[in-house]
Design a protein around this motif. Sequence first.
Motif: not given
Length: 380
Positions: A49-50, A154-158, A178-181
């Motif tokens: 997922a993003p 910036s990458v995590r497990s769910i 990821s941030p908005p920009s």
Amino acid sequence: MHSQRLIQFVAITAITSSVFANPVPPREPIDNLPRGAPLVTDEVLLLDAPAFQTGEGGEWTASVRMFTHIRQVQSKIISKAVTTAIEALGIEIGDKVSNVLERSKLFFAIPRGGISVDLDVAGCGSASMRVGETSKMGLLERSAGIGACSGSSSVRSISGYAPGFFKGRSFEALIFQSPPSGFGIVSDVDDTIKVSHVLDKKKNMQAIFVDDHEVVNGMPEFYSKLDGELGNPAWFYLTGSPYQLYPSLRKFIFEAYPKGPIITKNLTVTDIPSIFQNLSDEDIFGNYKVTQLEKLRRFYPKKKFITIGDSTQADPEAYAEFARRYPDSIQCIFIRKVEDADNREERFREAFVEVPESKWKVFTEPSEITELDVASGQCS
């Protein structure tokens, strides 16, 4: 407790019986099973997922997708039915039977609607979040708050957990924050980064179900260069393939390309030949891509997107339409020419009308674009 286990036992017996009575079981949902948490007879496919920021206090939201279905019985009868269906299309399987079975099995999964699951996100502030219920066709897509996340990852497990008679089982995926920009790269899959022969029905089916997945020459190197030069861009793989092919596509992409969430179509196909018909509908395909691009823009309103596709279907038209609607959101558009596709210059000129020529480029070999300074806006 005893009544629920009795229902589960009856369900297992019915499902097993239906498999032997009908080698390729129908995909109609079973509506008389309990709703809520997964049963021991259920499987959960959780997709990567993003995640995007939703507040000034560092709160994050993830766009969660999953598919729930009855646990499938592995059977030689099913194996024979599937391989026979593939061979009926004139495709030789040879020693690739394992590929066929792995990639086709979810097309024959019996969906489970009304399922909710509890999910945990590593390093984020929210307690276990409940997502659900899945639709009648076993599908769920929803945004869920995951709280404030600690650390710089910036990458995590769910992950989630389903019960079992003797031993429960877990299911997991990745969340890409990821941030908005910054930069976002949206890549098509078939015939852009993976050899798929979309324009040839027989070769396409063979590439989907039988052959080992093959990269398009030069594209892994180009993507690696973009990943290194754009300062940790967000990657998104936007494909017209149905979610049933997600596991094999994920394995292929994660081995050859920068990792990122793979956005598939929620096609409710019921047999193998109908896949090609869905994949070749250019109107549906183009509209789907524009819709998904608009969704990503809502998630990341200040990002500059680089979109990459090919000429077999509606990538030029879809990407150009997005660029016309949101010119400030597009950094570059790259379209790979595929042999035997409509590669007329008139087609591209018409597709990209009102899109500045400096924003887009059609290429044959990745070497034509590898040396471009995309970060500074050099696209052609």
